[in-house]
Structure formats: structure tokens, C-alpha cells
Design an enzyme around this catalytic site. Structure first.
Site, PDB file in Angstrom:
ATOM      1  N   GLN A   1      -7.251  -1.786  -1.503  1.00  0.00           N
ATOM      2  CA  GLN A   1      -8.325  -2.757  -1.688  1.00  0.00           C
ATOM      3  C   GLN A   1      -9.461  -2.609  -0.677  1.00  0.00           C
ATOM      4  O   GLN A   1     -10.629  -2.753  -1.015  1.00  0.00           O
ATOM      5  CB  GLN A   1      -7.739  -4.166  -1.637  1.00  0.00           C
ATOM      6  CG  GLN A   1      -8.584  -5.193  -2.336  1.00  0.00           C
ATOM      7  CD  GLN A   1      -7.779  -6.442  -2.662  1.00  0.00           C
ATOM      8  OE1 GLN A   1      -7.440  -7.214  -1.782  1.00  0.00           O
ATOM      9  NE2 GLN A   1      -7.461  -6.648  -3.928  1.00  0.00           N
ATOM     10  N   PHE A   2      -9.132  -2.334   0.571  1.00  0.00           N
ATOM     11  CA  PHE A   2     -10.117  -2.072   1.621  1.00  0.00           C
ATOM     12  C   PHE A   2      -9.583  -0.944   2.499  1.00  0.00           C
ATOM     13  O   PHE A   2      -8.375  -0.837   2.709  1.00  0.00           O
ATOM     14  CB  PHE A   2     -10.344  -3.314   2.505  1.00  0.00           C
ATOM     15  CG  PHE A   2     -11.051  -4.451   1.820  1.00  0.00           C
ATOM     16  CD1 PHE A   2     -12.437  -4.555   1.870  1.00  0.00           C
ATOM     17  CD2 PHE A   2     -10.331  -5.409   1.129  1.00  0.00           C
ATOM     18  CE1 PHE A   2     -13.089  -5.604   1.236  1.00  0.00           C
ATOM     19  CE2 PHE A   2     -10.975  -6.464   0.488  1.00  0.00           C
ATOM     20  CZ  PHE A   2     -12.356  -6.557   0.543  1.00  0.00           C
ATOM     21  N   ALA A   3     -10.483  -0.149   3.045  1.00  0.00           N
ATOM     22  CA  ALA A   3     -10.063   0.953   3.918  1.00  0.00           C
ATOM     23  C   ALA A   3      -9.225   0.451   5.083  1.00  0.00           C
ATOM     24  O   ALA A   3      -8.320   1.151   5.556  1.00  0.00           O
ATOM     25  CB  ALA A   3     -11.291   1.697   4.440  1.00  0.00           C
ATOM     26  N   ASP A   4      -9.501  -0.760   5.546  1.00  0.00           N
ATOM     27  CA  ASP A   4      -8.755  -1.338   6.667  1.00  0.00           C
ATOM     28  C   ASP A   4      -7.262  -1.469   6.372  1.00  0.00           C
ATOM     29  O   ASP A   4      -6.452  -1.561   7.300  1.00  0.00           O
ATOM     30  CB  ASP A   4      -9.292  -2.736   7.001  1.00  0.00           C
ATOM     31  CG  ASP A   4     -10.773  -2.716   7.284  1.00  0.00           C
ATOM     32  OD1 ASP A   4     -11.154  -2.791   8.452  1.00  0.00           O
ATOM     33  OD2 ASP A   4     -11.560  -2.607   6.312  1.00  0.00           O
TER      34      ASP A   4
ATOM     35  N   GLU B   1       0.808  -1.216   0.000  1.00  0.00           N
ATOM     36  CA  GLU B   1       0.000   0.000   0.000  1.00  0.00           C
ATOM     37  C   GLU B   1       0.846   1.272   0.000  1.00  0.00           C
ATOM     38  O   GLU B   1       0.464   2.283  -0.591  1.00  0.00           O
ATOM     39  CB  GLU B   1      -0.955   0.003   1.194  1.00  0.00           C
ATOM     40  CG  GLU B   1      -2.095  -0.985   1.093  1.00  0.00           C
ATOM     41  CD  GLU B   1      -1.715  -2.420   1.461  1.00  0.00           C
ATOM     42  OE1 GLU B   1      -2.546  -3.328   1.264  1.00  0.00           O
ATOM     43  OE2 GLU B   1      -0.573  -2.634   1.944  1.00  0.00           O
TER      44      GLU B   1
ATOM     45  N   PRO C   1      -0.715   1.207   5.999  1.00  0.00           N
ATOM     46  CA  PRO C   1       0.672   1.282   5.515  1.00  0.00           C
ATOM     47  C   PRO C   1       0.891   2.416   4.512  1.00  0.00           C
ATOM     48  O   PRO C   1       2.009   2.882   4.340  1.00  0.00           O
ATOM     49  CB  PRO C   1       0.898  -0.086   4.849  1.00  0.00           C
ATOM     50  CG  PRO C   1      -0.127  -0.981   5.450  1.00  0.00           C
ATOM     51  CD  PRO C   1      -1.312  -0.111   5.718  1.00  0.00           C
TER      52      PRO C   1
ATOM     53  N   HIS D   1     -12.403  -5.820   7.149  1.00  0.00           N
ATOM     54  CA  HIS D   1     -12.950  -5.457   5.833  1.00  0.00           C
ATOM     55  C   HIS D   1     -14.175  -4.558   5.980  1.00  0.00           C
ATOM     56  O   HIS D   1     -14.988  -4.462   5.064  1.00  0.00           O
ATOM     57  CB  HIS D   1     -13.334  -6.716   5.042  1.00  0.00           C
ATOM     58  CG  HIS D   1     -12.172  -7.614   4.745  1.00  0.00           C
ATOM     59  ND1 HIS D   1     -11.657  -8.493   5.668  1.00  0.00           N
ATOM     60  CD2 HIS D   1     -11.405  -7.743   3.632  1.00  0.00           C
ATOM     61  CE1 HIS D   1     -10.628  -9.141   5.134  1.00  0.00           C
ATOM     62  NE2 HIS D   1     -10.457  -8.698   3.899  1.00  0.00           N
TER      63      HIS D   1
END
Length: 684
Positions: A429-432, A407, A436, A476
Site C-alpha cells: 500500500q505504501f513504500a513505508d 506484506e 515485512p 507514508h
């Protein structure tokens, strides 16, 4: 070897080195004047830096680090220029007095280009590699370069910074894509007070061997002739063969780590370091080349006089004015009005994810500079939400491609991509998993325009699927907007429907600033009950929606007898509010923010002053949140109009959203919870 270089090269190098040495000495002699602001100098590192500078062309991109003042002198900067930054003067050509000495940024036609450089060690490796990836992209898809010699990127690093994890991400991509970049690692054996034996399992030369496809050499960086010849060969190879190199240059550190951390406090190797001083080595090389002692002394005396004169001039230069604080946080955007057809007649309505897909496709058709990359967005899958489906097939694997799981690189590479004239659209890919990437987003992307005095705004779009949907579980489902809204220098969209997403994506593309678009996964396909309004008649290709303009999705008249409230919300909250107010539409005005920054304060305050009560609806846990901050602003600016405290409803204040559907339901808001909160506020 000493006689192999042309006398003009040696004379130029020695003049530059004498200038750098004179500056270091002058700073030491005038410590009380110059130590108001922290600085570091290149003393001991001069030979390799000057050798590098002498091989750079105006089309090249350089990413120096904070000890590279000799490199800056070598590309043609004057001592006066550097001293303006040393003393944080208004005419500092790099940052206008905003950032430390030897933190350059440069966009002069006759010199190598230098995008924003921060203080964080090793952080420049990812933006630099992004610039090299930009050259790789342009060469692969046929964007013409008019220069006779192909451009290269130089990323200068201290050996201590090579232990940073983000260096590995940069090296990985340079090796994988075979990018035209030279990593120049200056190894003086020290971090600050920790030395190499304490902190490094191997030096950068050995480390680079683990990245297949990066060729590495190790040289004596204190010997100018050796450095010049080595760099000459490497640069020629990169220009012609378009592949990455690492040059590990062993150098002594002959001055303090910085003016604030003095070498005599902890160094036990000063005698040995001084024995490797590059200055007498170059003096001897001049003598061997036929220069007389007097000629050498004259060059040195000229440099000392020049440095002294520039120092006296720089001290008299003007300081920044208070109003200078408020410039260049953003570059002006041409997108100020809504244009195009928002709601054309269509046979079928389109889901939100497809509105974004079509927007990106239209942009890529019109602009070769537009490309899309991230994890799993390539041809095989087209995104885990199918948000990039068919794009790789239509535009090719150079324009839509997968990255490794990194990321930080995805986010930070956009700095370099943008700098070489491209417009990257990237995905986390996901806000979670944005965390990084925050290092690069905060340190490099968001501050680039401000700290370069407007020279290098970063034009990029970062798409982030966000929010809870369908038992996504703790990794997620998160909402992260409160963290992002605390990063100044980025714009943030959070649309609630497909038309807004398409229009904001288009606006983001034509905006010269960095934009984060938060896209709720539960709205992508309108599979969540009550979110049908996220489906729309797809707007026209020319539809553009400017940032900072909220939408009144449910408007009411001012009431004399009935209680009324304003609901201020965004994303999924818009749908909860619409469903919750279904039986009290005449009493509930709903403002969809659409963008969290810039924020449409005018629309918010106008609504609240009319209704006299306000509920802020968010999906985030409410403690310390953007929503609470927004409520505080409303309370402060509308206090005398309010008939009740501004209230907030959001998720429960727990560390994560559980996987179990009962626990998830208990955690996050829904229409019934919002309705109950509305009634509580009405009855206050």
C-alpha cells in the site's frame, strides 16, 4: 496394522529408507570429503518423508526443506543426483552447484514440481501457500486442469520453524481461502541446540487449532505404516474437498543438525532418540508382511552398493566453470523494443494513476492468468489511491481481491502463483510498509531463477506507491529505492509520467522476471504544482516500453562557449529538473532513467561526456544512496571528460519525513533547490 500395506509398498519404502540410511553412513565415513560444503540428512525422519513422497503425483507441487533427502529419493531422485548437489558439481540438477545439499528445485515432467527452496527456515510456507492459492484461483475462474486427479501442494516444515511470523501469514490465508495444501510438520524436538521446551509454547498440532478451517492430525512419523495410512487419507481428502490440512509428525533426529553442528556437542537425548529409529520399525513391518531376513538384507545390501557406486561417480563429476557464475540471473525477456503508439491524438489527457489502471484492465481482458491482489484493492474501495477502481466489478472478486494486512504473504505468494502458471500483479500500500515483504523479495523472489539454474524465474509485478506528497508524514512518504536496488535479481521501474507507467507495466507483464514498479504518489493525479507533464495522451493498448532505456526529456547540443550540465534523475526528480531549468534549457540536458535496473548506462555516459558536468537528482536522503552510487559510477567512467565533480542533490539526511508542512518542505528537494544546485555546478 502392520499387515495392512501391500508388500510392494513396503518393499519400495524400505529400499528408499535403506538408501537414505546408507547415504548418511557414507557421509559420516567420508566426512573429510563431504564436509567441504555443509549438509543435513533425514536420518530419523525417513518414514514420514517416504510416506509423503509415495502419494505425490507429477501435477503436485512440493516445497521440501533442507532435511528432506528421503522425500527426494521417494519421488524418484537418485543418490547420484543428490550427491552432485552435496559436492556442488556443475551437473547438480537442482542448482548447478550454486546452493546447499537438499535444496531442491525440479521441473521434470514425471515428478512433482519443486520451485526454489532457500535455507531460511519457514520461508517456503508463503510461496507454497501461493501455489495452492494459484490452484484455488484457476479452479474458481475456470482455467482447465487436464489431470484426472486434482493437484495438491505439500509444504514440508520443521517444527521449530512454525514459530516464524510468516508461517502465521501462510496459515491465515490457507484457512481463509480454503486452499488445497498439506503442511507437513516434522517435529524432532530441536531447533539447532535449543529444544522445544525452551522455544515453543505449543507444538504445531496445537498451534494449528487457532486457525479455523485447517484440520490437523498428530502421528508417529517414525512408523512408516502409520505415516503412510495417515497421509493417504489426508491427501485423498485434499484432492477431493480442496481444503487445508496440517500433519504433525513426531520423529527423532538421529544425525547432526548439519555437518557443521555436531549432535555430540549439545545433545543429551541421543539414547532415547535412537530407541525411536524408524529403520528397525520398518524392518519388523516387512517381517510381519512375510519377507524373509535374507530378502531384507539383500534390499539393504543393494542400497549400500548403489550409494557407494553413485558416490564414486559423483566425486569424478565436473566442477562448475568460472563462466557459469554469470548465467540465469534473469530469464530472457521477449520485450526488447518500444512498440505501439505512445502519443495518440486524444480529446483529454489522462492522469498517471489512470494510465496504470487502464493498462491493468487491458491485461486482464486479454489474459485469464492475470490477477490483482493486495490490501484494499477489492471492490469496496479499489485501492487507497483508486488505482484499482472498477476492476473488481469488471473482473470479479476471484481476480481482484483484498488480502489481510500481510506484506510478506503479498510478496512471497507470487513465487507459488508464478510457478503454477499465473501472472500476479500485487500491491504494497505504501513504500513505508514494504519492509515485512523484503524477506520474501530478497530470499525467495529475487534468487529463484539464479538458484534453480533458470528453471523457476518468478514472473510477477509488485506495485509500490512511493514518495512524499501533501504532508504524508513519516510513515507514508518514504523513498526506498536504495534498498531495492541492492537486491539483485529484480527489475525496478520508477516512471515520471503516465505514458511510461503504462508502457513499463505492459513490459513487466510480458517479462518472465520479477518487477517492482515504484509509482510516485505526488504524480498520480498531477496535483503538485509543476507536475502537469505527468498527464499524457494515453498510449495505445499495444504500447510497450522496454526496461533499460532512458528518455532524454530535454536534449541540448554540445556547446563550445557556454557551460552545460547533464541532470540524471527519475520520478519526481524529472519534474523538479524541468522546472528548475526553465530559463536555461539550452544548457541543461535531462535524462529520465525510467528504470533503475536495468540501468541505461550508455545514455547516461553519452550525455555526461557531452556536457562535461553532471548533477544526480533524487528524492532520497543522499548518504549511502542509489544516487550516490550512480554518481560514483559516472565519476569513474567519465573522469577524463569532467570539468567538475559529479554532484548529488536529495532530501536531508534525517531519519524520517516529518508531518508538519514546513519541516517536510525543508526536508525534501524542490525546483528552487535543484535550480540553486544547477547554478552551483555551472559556476564550478
Amino acid at each position: 496394522m502392520t499387515n495392512t500395506l501391500d508388500k510392494n509398498i513396503l518393499e519400495k519404502a524400505f529400499s528408499t529408507m535403506a538408501t537414505a540410511k546408507a547415504m548418511t553412513n557414507l557421509y559420516e565415513d567420508n566426512f573429510k570429503i563431504v564436509s567441504k560444503y555443509v549438509h543435513a540428512t533425514s536420518r530419523g525422519h525417513e518414514a514420514i518423508q517416504i510416506a509423503m513422497a509415495m502419494h505425490l503425483l507429477p501435477q503436485d507441487y512440493a516445497f521440501p526443506y533442507y532435511r528432506d533427502d528421503s522425500m527426494l529419493l521417494g519421488i524418484g531422485m537418485q543418490p547420484y543426483d543428490l550427491m552432485l548437489q552435496l559436492m556442488a558439481k556443475r551437473d547438480d540438477p537442482f542448482s548447478g552447484g550454486r546452493t546447499y545439499y537438499c535444496h531442491p528445485s525440479l521441473r521434470d515432467a514425471d515428478k512433482p514440481k519443486i520451485p526454489h527452496q532457500s535455507s531460511a527456515t519457514g520461508m517456503q510456507a508463503i510461496p507454497a501457500t501461493g501455489a495452492a492459492m494459484g490452484f484455488w484461483y484457476k479452479e474458481n475462474i475456470g482455467i482447465e486442469d487436464k489431470n484426472q486427479e486434482a493437484p495438491i501442494v505439500v509444504c514440508s516444515l520443521g517444527d521449530a520453524s512454525v514459530t516464524e511470523g510468516e508461517i502465521a501469514e501462510a496459515f491465515q490465508m490457507a484457512a481463509l481461502k480454503q486452499l488445497p495444501i498439506l503442511y507437513l510438520v516434522q517435529d524432532n524436538g530441536w531447533d539447532i541446540s535449543a529444544n522445544a521446551a525452551e522455544t515453543r509454547a505449543q507444538n504445531a498440532f496445537d498451534y494449528a487449532k487457532g486457525f479455523h478451517g485447517i484440520e490437523a492430525i498428530s502421528i508417529d512419523g517414525a512408523n512408516f505404516t502409520e505415516s503412510y495410512l495417515a497421509v493417504q487419507k489426508v491427501v485423498k481428502t485434499i484432492r477431493e474437498e480442496r481444503r487445508p490440512f496440517l500433519v504433525h509428525a513426531k520423529v527423532p533426529l538421529l544425525n547432526h543438525h548439519t555437518s557443521g553442528v555436531r549432535m555430540e556437542w549439545y545433545r543429551d537425548d541421543l539414547e532415547e532418540a535412537n530407541s525411536r529409529d524408524p529403520f528397525p520399525v520398518l524392518q519388523k513391518q516387512l517381517l510381519d508382511a512375510g519377507f524373509t531376513t535374507k530378502e531384507i538384507e539383500d534390499i539393504e545390501n543393494l542400497a549400500v552398493a548403489k550409494v557407494q557406486a553413485d558416490f564414486e561417480k559423483a566425486q569424478l563429476a565436473e566442477d562448475p566453470k568460472p563462466e557459469d557464475l554469470f548465467t540465469h540471473d534473469f530469464a530472457p525477456t521477449p520485450i526488447t523494443e518500444e512498440v505501439g503508439e505512445r502519443n495518440p491524438q486524444r480529446e483529454d489527457k489522462v492522469v498517471m494513476v489512470d494510465c496504470a489502471l487502464f493498462a491493468v484492465e487491458e491485461l486482464m481482458k486479454s489474459h485469464k492468468e492475470c490477477l490483482l491482489y493486495g490490501q484494499d484493492v477489492g471492490g469496496r474501495l479499489g485501492g487507497v489511491f483508486r488505482e484499482a477502481a472498477t476492476l473488481a466489478q469488471k473482473f470479479g472478486d476471484e481476480r481482484v481481491f483484498n488480502t489481510p494486512i500481510q506484506e510478506a504473504f503479498i510478496v512471497g505468494s507470487t513465487v507459488g502463483m508464478s510457478a503454477v502458471g499465473l501472472k500476479p500483479i500485487v500491491e504494497v500500500q505504501f513504500a513505508d510498509y514494504i519492509w515485512p515483504g523484503l524477506n520474501q523479495l530478497f530470499t525467495e523472489v529475487s534468487r529463484s531463477s539464479y538458484l534453480t539454474n533458470g528453471k523457476w524465474p518468478v514472473s510477477m509485478i509488485l506495485r509500490v506507491p512511493i514518495g512524499a506528497y501533501g504532508s504524508g508524514g513519516p510513515y507514508h512518504s518514504s523513498s526506498v529505492e536504495s534498498v531495492l536496488t541492492n537486491i539483485r535479481g529484480i527489475k525496478i521501474a520508477y516512471p515520471s509520467n503516465g505514458a511510461d507507467l503504462k508502457g513499463l507495466l505492459k513490459a513487466a507483464y510480458y517479462d518472465p522476471n520479477p518487477v517492482v514498479i515504484l509509482e510516485h504518489k505526488g504524480l498520480y493525479w498531477s496535483k503538485v504544482k509543476g507536475t502537469e507533464m505527468a498527464r499524457v495522451n494515453e498510449p495505445s493498448e499495444d504500447y510497450i516500453l522496454p526496461f533499460g532505456k532512458a528518455n532524454i526529456v530535454q536534449e541540448i547540443w554540445e556547446q563550445e562557449t557556454e557551460e552545460t550540465i547533464s541532470v540524471i534523475t527519475y520520478g519526481m526528480g524529472v519534474h523538479w529538473a524541468l522546472n528548475a531549468s526553465e530559463k536555461m534549457k539550452n544548457q541543461v540536458e535531462i535524462i529520465d532513467l525510467r528504470t533503475l535496473y536495468p540501468l541505461d548506462e550508455e545514455a547516461i555516459l553519452k550525455s555526461v561526456k557531452k556536457t562535461k558536468k553532471c548533477l544526480v537528482v533524487t528524492e532520497e536522503p543522499t548518504n549511502n544512496s542509489f544516487a550516490r552510487s550512480l554518481a560514483g559510477m559516472i565519476q569513474e567512467k567519465c573522469f577524463k571528460y569532467l570539468d567538475a565533480p559529479v554532484m548529488v542533490i536529495g532530501s536531508e539526511n534525517m531519519p524520517a519525513i516529518p508531518l508538519n508542512s514546513t519541516l517536510e518542505f525543508t526536508m525534501i528537494p524542490n525546483a528552487d533547490k535543484v535550480k540553486a544546485k544547477m547554478q552551483e555546478l555551472m559556476n564550478y
